[in-house]
Motif scaffolding. Structure first.
Motif, PDB file in Angstrom:
ATOM      1  N   UNK A  50       0.872  -1.178   0.000  1.00  0.00           N
ATOM      2  CA  UNK A  50       0.000   0.000   0.000  1.00  0.00           C
ATOM      3  C   UNK A  50       0.906   1.223   0.000  1.00  0.00           C
ATOM      4  N   UNK A  51       0.821   2.016  -1.049  1.00  0.00           N
ATOM      5  CA  UNK A  51       1.647   3.221  -1.183  1.00  0.00           C
ATOM      6  C   UNK A  51       0.720   4.387  -1.498  1.00  0.00           C
ATOM      7  N   UNK A  52       0.900   5.472  -0.827  1.00  0.00           N
ATOM      8  CA  UNK A  52       0.109   6.669  -1.131  1.00  0.00           C
ATOM      9  C   UNK A  52       0.212   6.964  -2.628  1.00  0.00           C
ATOM     10  N   UNK A  54       0.168   9.490  -4.390  1.00  0.00           N
ATOM     11  CA  UNK A  54       1.093  10.571  -4.759  1.00  0.00           C
ATOM     12  C   UNK A  54       2.530  10.055  -4.768  1.00  0.00           C
ATOM     13  N   UNK A  55       2.872   9.275  -3.741  1.00  0.00           N
ATOM     14  CA  UNK A  55       4.215   8.698  -3.668  1.00  0.00           C
ATOM     15  C   UNK A  55       4.466   7.759  -4.842  1.00  0.00           C
ATOM     16  N   UNK A  58       5.204   9.640  -7.948  1.00  0.00           N
ATOM     17  CA  UNK A  58       6.556  10.226  -7.921  1.00  0.00           C
ATOM     18  C   UNK A  58       7.606   9.132  -8.104  1.00  0.00           C
ATOM     19  N   UNK A  67      15.235   7.295  -4.107  1.00  0.00           N
ATOM     20  CA  UNK A  67      14.434   7.894  -3.040  1.00  0.00           C
ATOM     21  C   UNK A  67      13.477   6.856  -2.458  1.00  0.00           C
ATOM     22  N   UNK A  68      13.315   6.916  -1.140  1.00  0.00           N
ATOM     23  CA  UNK A  68      12.431   5.977  -0.444  1.00  0.00           C
ATOM     24  C   UNK A  68      11.046   6.582  -0.242  1.00  0.00           C
ATOM     25  N   UNK A  69      10.045   5.715  -0.231  1.00  0.00           N
ATOM     26  CA  UNK A  69       8.662   6.140  -0.003  1.00  0.00           C
ATOM     27  C   UNK A  69       8.037   5.216   1.040  1.00  0.00           C
ATOM     28  N   UNK A  70       7.269   5.768   1.974  1.00  0.00           N
ATOM     29  CA  UNK A  70       6.663   4.939   3.012  1.00  0.00           C
ATOM     30  C   UNK A  70       5.555   4.056   2.439  1.00  0.00           C
ATOM     31  N   UNK A  71       5.420   2.879   2.996  1.00  0.00           N
ATOM     32  CA  UNK A  71       4.412   1.934   2.505  1.00  0.00           C
ATOM     33  C   UNK A  71       4.083   0.934   3.602  1.00  0.00           C
ATOM     34  N   UNK A  72       3.054   0.161   3.365  1.00  0.00           N
ATOM     35  CA  UNK A  72       2.733  -0.996   4.209  1.00  0.00           C
ATOM     36  C   UNK A  72       2.862  -2.236   3.329  1.00  0.00           C
ATOM     37  N   UNK A  82       4.837   0.734   8.056  1.00  0.00           N
ATOM     38  CA  UNK A  82       5.965   1.652   8.157  1.00  0.00           C
ATOM     39  C   UNK A  82       7.212   1.156   7.456  1.00  0.00           C
ATOM     40  N   UNK A 106      14.163   1.338   7.652  1.00  0.00           N
ATOM     41  CA  UNK A 106      14.490   2.675   7.151  1.00  0.00           C
ATOM     42  C   UNK A 106      14.038   3.757   8.150  1.00  0.00           C
ATOM     43  N   UNK A 107      12.868   3.597   8.708  1.00  0.00           N
ATOM     44  CA  UNK A 107      12.342   4.612   9.625  1.00  0.00           C
ATOM     45  C   UNK A 107      12.541   4.233  11.086  1.00  0.00           C
TER      46      UNK A 107
END
Lengths: 421, 488
Positions: A50-52, A54-55, A58, A67-72, A82, A106-107
């Motif tokens: 699951x990725x926003x 918008x992310x 991009x 570049x990293x993007x947050x996801x589930x 996270x 990562x986070x």
């Protein structure tokens, strides 16, 4: 008198300020491996991200960046919140069928998922059959090499089927713990310089670049584990290659503290048996490996990576055992490989290991290709984003089975011929 | 780079000392006053300088006081509060300079940590054109925000212009209009001048939750015989503190602040107890991070440790409104003072979930309680002016200070899930820094200040989950800081 008292109070306060401070230190912990369910290759997994939106837009627009993007992430019935996702890959990096690296730490540096800090979702855009990487790694492990575990998966992003992927175990702290039993190792990924190569520069062929740490990391060997990131110690890598290139007859003695040459020769032989076109003796120079050493010593181990170009179709199962040694472009030849083949005992070990591979194979590769094909066949054909036609996929399955069937006999013959010369 | 800065700074210090030695002493000031105001009653005969006279001199980092003038007609130069150029009584241009050199030490292995740095090196001018229009321009010569690698990749620095504004006295004291770049009226500690601070560093709440400077227009004034002060303004963005080379921060900020001494009628002890509060509302957009060079820079607020500047809380993606609320109290009585402040910041996260769902507000909170005591007996003011200057028969002023504070971040409400760390976390894993600061301030004269601070930090809610820290950072540690400050 009053002033003196005030001054005394000030002096006492100042002295209190500069008492030695209390100290505490953080610890890095690595949990034991618990990733077996994720790399269970007896099932075809379902993986969801699951990725926003918008992310995701991009990410697709900037697929060449890291570049990293947050996801589930969900694997089967296990969910990881996270996580961080980024585009990955060299030749396999793709804007349509994304190659992805999923990081669980990562986070949150201490976070893990099923014992893993990260996992690769390989898009297999260079392998129509989708099975090369998985079967090759399986064979490497069968031969006792520290190779990644892999399993196939259907990937869904925000509910949309993205195609057939391979879950690949990454080379990081948990890998080091499970394979080498240590938590203090240093892992470096060799970074093939595609840009320079395309521009006409000669590849790195295990030549000595100099003593400076920055010559060896992070551009050439990228630190992967926590310790190697904190203190990269690139100069130790430099000493390895300095010893490998020492002109004196005693070079093997100099190399001994840095590399076990017999393990290196075994790695060469197994990769060659698998028809690896882009490995340590690759057509474009050495590629697709990691270096690992314990923090307590200087002895490096070579860890294989990315076996998408194994079972190479040109020329097929009679893939030459001295490919890029007796043929190929001289400036792409691995200098250490050239050197070990001039040592009779190491050359003999190379032949022995090739024959050992043939014995270990003995139908194994063909059986595994067939098993994998049966498992993924429908998903591979249904893959909507693959850069191949369904006919190409079917033809590659056939070619893979034939290659695996004929390889052992071809290698045995080549070794016999070579020893007779 | 550092070497060049320090050389420049040392040269500046040397020049400043020469200027200080040449600055007018109390006697000279008396003479000047006599010359400037010939019609007043006859001055006493000039006498030898007394140490106590130093307290009568305006400190250079006090606000410009139009009453402090050396009169006369036509163009002339002089130096009372600052080196100053005057034309009659209608034009004044003061030269100002502020320099701060810091030395620090913290836990072993702190990365990107320079033992010495030229923390601030500001020059500026201020003054007025007629008694109804004030102006000020201040420029920071040292830019710390960008490192060499940032410059190499073409990142743009934050503006080095500080206060650049004009203030018009529409209705003297009751209503003034200020326009330009200046501090958004929010936060007691943030609004306190950087050279007036009782501690080397502002509180964490002021540094990371308060907006600081921005471009805008503000109406402000005093009513009820200074019993009520007010500031109301609108600003382009939401201040320097919310912006970095990675984060654009918010836009369209409306801020209001009120302070007063409502309890002064109850008892004399409350005479100097000022109570304040502020609110600021800004727009925050999830598009702003697209300007970040790595594309993975959320636009929420961040939390960093005091001295080593380690991130203990990374930003999250925010979208909607950013609301800040603040309440504070400021009390002085003779040589002692106490301050307390609480700040709450809430960021909407509309559509910021991994499945585009709206998440509960991201929340930052901070409070501090601080106290000071001038052991040499001066009345507490900001800035402190010693009653007896060093080398003029005295030792200067010495002050002890202590502050306890906390800055922490989480999200509002409880969804029942397990909090975790992610810029799009449903429940944000709480993270906080508790700080205890002890300080000694020595003001040898009105130009110089030496500050020693011992700072203890405790990072809570992390344990071994040092999510954002790229290196091992202890759960708790001490830092020591010394700051030399020179203001002209």
């Amino acid at each position: 008198m009053t002033n003196l008292r005030r001054l005394a109070r000030c002096a006492a306060a100042a002295a209190l300020l500069f008492l030695p401070p209390a100290r505490a230190s953080a610890q890095t912990t690595v949990t034991p491996d618990a990733a077996s369910p994720m790399f269970d290759d007896t099932v075809l997994h379902d993986v969801s991200l699951a990725i926003n939106t918008r992310d995701l837009a991009i990410l697709k627009a900037n697929w060449q960046l890291n570049s990293y993007y947050p996801a589930d992430l969900t694997v089967g019935d296990q969910k990881a919140r996270g996580v961080a996702v980024r585009s990955r890959g060299g030749g396999s990096r793709n804007p349509v069928k994304l190659g992805l690296l999923v990081r669980f730490d990562r986070f949150d540096k201490s976070a893990s998922f099923l014992g893993q800090k990260s996992v690769v979702l390989r898009n297999n855009t260079q392998d129509a059959s989708n099975v090369r990487e998985r079967v090759a790694m399986q064979f490497l492990r069968r031969m006792g090499m520290p190779a990644s575990r892999e399993a196939h998966a259907r990937l869904f992003i925000n509910g949309e089927f993205q195609g057939l992927y391979t879950l690949v175990e990454t080379i990081d702290d948990p890998f080091v713990l499970s394979r080498f039993g240590v938590t203090d190792g240093r892992v470096y990924e060799y970074k093939f310089n595609d840009v320079a190569f395309v521009a006409g520069a000669d590849p790195f062929v295990f030549n000595y670049l100099g003593p400076d740490s920055s010559l060896w990391q992070p551009d050439l060997f990228n630190p992967e584990t926590f310790q190697s990131q904190v203190d990269p110690q690139g100069e130790v890598i430099g000493k390895l290659f300095q010893a490998l290139n020492d002109p004196s007859p005693a070079w093997r003695t100099l190399v001994a503290p840095y590399l076990d040459l017999s393990k290196f020769v075994r790695e060469l032989a197994i990769e060659n048996y698998l028809g690896e076109e882009d490995g340590l003796m690759g057509d474009y120079g050495p590629n697709n490996f990691y270096l690992f050493r314990r923090a307590s010593d200087t002895l490096f181990n070579i860890i294989p990576w990315d076996k998408s170009n194994t079972f190479w179709p040109d020329p097929g199962p009679n893939f030459e055992i001295f490919r890029n040694i007796l043929d190929g472009i001289p400036s792409h030849h691995n200098l250490l490989a050239l050197r070990v083949f001039n040592e009779p005992d190491l050359l003999n070990l190379y032949f022995d290991t090739l024959l050992e591979c043939a014995s270990a194979d003995d139908g194994f590769l063909e059986a595994e290709v067939t098993r994998a094909e049966n498992q993924i066949h429908d998903a591979a054909l249904a893959d909507p984003l693959k850069p191949f036609t369904n006919d190409q996929v079917e033809q590659d399955f056939v070619a893979m089975r034939a290659w695996a069937h004929d390889r052992a006999a071809n290698v045995r013959r080549q070794v016999t011929d070579a020893r007779a010369q | 780079m550092m070497k060049r800065d320090r050389t420049r700074w040392l040269a500046g210090v040397a020049a400043a000392i020469v200027m200080i030695l040449g600055a007018p002493g109390p006697a000279a000031a008396g003479q000047s006053q006599k010359q400037d105001q010939p019609k007043k009653k006859k001055e006493k005969k000039p006498k030898r300088p007394r140490a106590a006279d130093a307290a009568e001199q305006p400190a250079p980092d006090e606000p410009i006081d139009p009453q402090i003038d050396f009169g006369g007609r036509g163009p002339r130069v002089g130096w009372k509060q600052h080196p100053s150029f005057r034309v009659g009584s209608w034009f004044r241009l003061d030269y100002e300079m502020k320099m701060q050199e810091d030395g620090h030490a913290s836990f072993p292995g702190a990365a990107n940590f320079t033992p010495w740095e030229l923390h601030r090196n500001r020059v500026g001018v201020s003054g007025y054109v007629t008694k109804r229009v004030d102006f000020e321009v201040e420029y920071e010569l040292t830019e710390k925000e960008l490192q060499d690698k940032d410059i190499a990749r073409g990142a743009l620095p934050r503006s080095q212009w500080k206060d650049v504004d004009v203030n018009v006295h529409v209705l003297p004291t009751v209503a003034q209009v200020r326009a330009g770049k200046f501090k958004i009226p929010f936060g007691l500690d943030e609004m306190t001048g950087v050279t007036h601070s009782d501690f080397v560093y502002r509180s964490l709440g002021a540094s990371y939750l308060d907006p600081a400077r921005d471009i805008g227009v503000m109406v402000h004034g005093r009513v009820f015989k200074r019993g009520l002060n007010y500031w109301v303004g609108r600003f382009q963005h939401d201040g320097d503190n919310a912006q970095t080379h990675k984060e654009q921060g918010g836009d369209n900020t409306v801020a209001a602040r009120v302070t007063g001494a409502p309890l002064r009628v109850l008892h004399p002890v409350f005479k100097n107890l000022e109570i304040g509060g502020a609110i600021a509302v800004s727009d925050v957009s999830d598009q702003s991070f697209l300007k970040c060079d790595t594309l993975d820079c959320p636009n929420g607020l961040r939390g960093r440790t005091v001295v080593t500047q380690d991130f203990f809380f990374e930003s999250v993606y925010v979208n909607g409104k950013r609301k800040r609320y603040e309440a504070d109290a400021d009390w002085t009585a003779g040589p002692v003072s106490a301050r307390a402040e609480y700040t709450l910041q809430l960021d909407n996260r509309i559509g910021e979930g991994t499945s585009n769902q709206t998440l509960s507000d991201a929340r930052g909170r901070a409070w501090y309680l601080a106290g000071t005591w001038l052991v040499t007996g001066e009345k507490k003011k900001r800035p402190v002016k010693p009653e007896s200057d060093l080398f003029l028969g005295g030792f200067g002023a010495v002050e002890l200070a202590a502050r306890v504070e906390r800055l922490w971040f989480d999200s509002v409400g409880d969804t029942g899930g397990v909090p975790y760390r992610s810029p799009r976390a449903i429940d944000i894993l709480p993270a906080s820094d508790r700080v205890l600061t002890f300080g000694v301030n020595w003001m040898p004269n009105r130009f110089m200040k030496l500050q020693l601070n011992a700072i203890h930090e405790q990072l809570d809610g992390l344990g071994d989950r040092q999510h954002a820290l790229t290196k091992p950072v202890p759960d708790q540690f001490w830092s020591k800081v010394v700051r030399f400050q020179l203001v002209l």
